[in-house]
Scaffold this active site. Structure first.
Site, short mmCIF file in Angstrom:
data_model
loop_
_atom_site.label_atom_id
_atom_site.label_comp_id
_atom_site.label_asym_id
_atom_site.label_seq_id
_atom_site.Cartn_x
_atom_site.Cartn_y
_atom_site.Cartn_z
N LYS A 38 0.84 -1.20 0.00
CA LYS A 38 0.00 0.00 0.00
C LYS A 38 0.87 1.25 0.00
CE LYS A 38 -3.88 -2.14 2.36
NZ LYS A 38 -4.28 -2.66 3.67
N GLN A 78 -5.54 -1.39 9.49
CA GLN A 78 -5.49 -2.76 8.97
C GLN A 78 -6.19 -3.72 9.94
OE1 GLN A 78 -4.14 -3.66 5.93
NE2 GLN A 78 -4.77 -5.76 6.28
N ASP A 86 -11.72 2.81 3.63
CA ASP A 86 -12.17 1.42 3.60
C ASP A 86 -13.68 1.32 3.41
OD1 ASP A 86 -10.25 -0.63 3.80
OD2 ASP A 86 -9.88 -0.19 5.92
N1 GUN Z 1 -7.91 -6.81 6.18
C1 GUN Z 1 -8.25 -7.58 5.12
N2 GUN Z 1 -8.83 -6.83 4.16
C2 GUN Z 1 -8.84 -5.57 4.62
C3 GUN Z 1 -9.30 -4.34 4.06
O1 GUN Z 1 -9.84 -4.25 2.95
N3 GUN Z 1 -9.14 -3.25 4.85
C4 GUN Z 1 -8.58 -3.32 6.08
N4 GUN Z 1 -8.48 -2.20 6.79
N5 GUN Z 1 -8.14 -4.43 6.63
C5 GUN Z 1 -8.27 -5.55 5.89
#
Ligand code: GUN
Length: 293
Positions: free
Chosen positions: A51, A95, A118
């Site tokens: 990311k 996350q 998100d």
């Molecule tokens: N963990 C697995 N997929 C995601 C996601 O799309 N966003 C976040 N914040 N954590 C995750």
């Protein structure tokens, strides 16, 4: 047809990069994305690293916060408040999963909904469910774009989503409804799951069970979207990635199918970058380009 998620994601990232260049030149605005990782889960580490790298490649600012695995809830909430108040930050991603001592819902709902890239905040989930403008969860948005690229107009098609998570299954159902699909959400308690899957023109697997969905559960010609990313032991003792769909058997029946890796996975980060541009524009009352196609 094998759906090339890597290529579609690269295309979206290219358009995100152009949008960022224009924002910087015309509005002196550089979108910023903050990612918070609590603990050191190896898979999450890889995601967070990718990311950060792709955020910078798109011309945006990347902020990373790594907290110890035994961080308490109030410390994390204080960090979220700080990021909410920081004008250089337009997107905040915490996350998931978080360690047990932290209430995930409480943290998600502490994020400023305008910075919730998100799309997990209850306000954004509610807006999506009621057809109002919202930030949209990245993985489901990626699934819809891939299905549209494979099938064109999705109107009237039968969509079956296997998996009912807040991250994928539920928001994806809302997005496919918006595309005028007839949507079924199946899950571990669904009776005759195989028959339900066989009705699908669009079959989405998001359960986290390696190779669970077999070729003879797939309607001939259907579009199969595999959200699963499962690490399993290969023949040589090395781990390898497989989806929730048994690719070898399903690919013979499907009209189009996403591979793992290289399908939905790369789309998630591309749409996170797109959401960061959308959030930066909305916060600054600038019209955002359509990056979701
Ligand atoms: N963990 C697995 N997929 C995601 C996601 O799309 N966003 C976040 N914040 N954590 C995750």
């Amino acid at each position: 047809m094998i759906i090339d998620g890597k290529a579609v994601a690269a295309d979206i990232r290219g358009r995100v990069g152009e949008a960022v260049t224009a924002l910087r030149a015309e509005h002196d605005l550089q979108p910023g994305l903050a990612v918070v990782l609590v603990g050191a889960d190896p898979a999450s580490e890889v995601y967070v690293r990718n990311k950060g790298k792709q955020t910078v490649e798109a011309g945006m600012q990347s902020f990373e916060h790594r907290l110890d695995v035994d961080t308490d809830e109030s410390t994390l909430l204080a960090l979220v408040e700080k990021l909410n108040a920081d004008p250089a930050i337009h997107g905040i991603l915490v996350q998931l999963p978080l360690p047990d001592q932290i209430d995930e819902d409480k943290v998600i709902n502490a994020i400023n909904p305008d910075k919730d890239v998100d799309g997990f905040h209850i306000l954004n989930a509610g807006r999506l469910a009621t057809g109002q403008q919202s930030l949209v969860p990245c993985t489901p948005a990626g699934c819809v774009i891939l299905a549209r690229r494979a099938l064109g107009d999705l109107s009237g098609l039968d969509a079956v989503i296997v998996g009912r998570s807040n991250i994928v299954g539920k928001p994806l159902a809302q997005l496919l409804l918006k595309e005028n699909c007839t949507v079924t959400i199946a899950h571990s308690r669904t009776r005759n799951l195989e028959d339900v899957c066989r009705r699908a023109d669009i079959l989405v697997a998001a359960v986290g069970r390696p190779n669970m969905i077999l070729g003879d559960w797939v309607k001939p010609g259907a579009c199969v979207i595999d959200v699963g990313i499962n690490r399993i032991e290969g023949e040589n003792g090395k781990t390898r990635l497989v989806g929730d769909v048994d690719f070898a058997s399903a690919e013979k029946v499907a009209g189009s199918i996403t591979p793992v890796p290289g399908g939905v996975g790369p789309m998630t980060i591309a749409l996170l970058l797109a959401n960061t541009v959308v959030a930066a524009c909305a916060i600054n009352n600038i019209e955002a380009p359509d990056l979701f196609k």
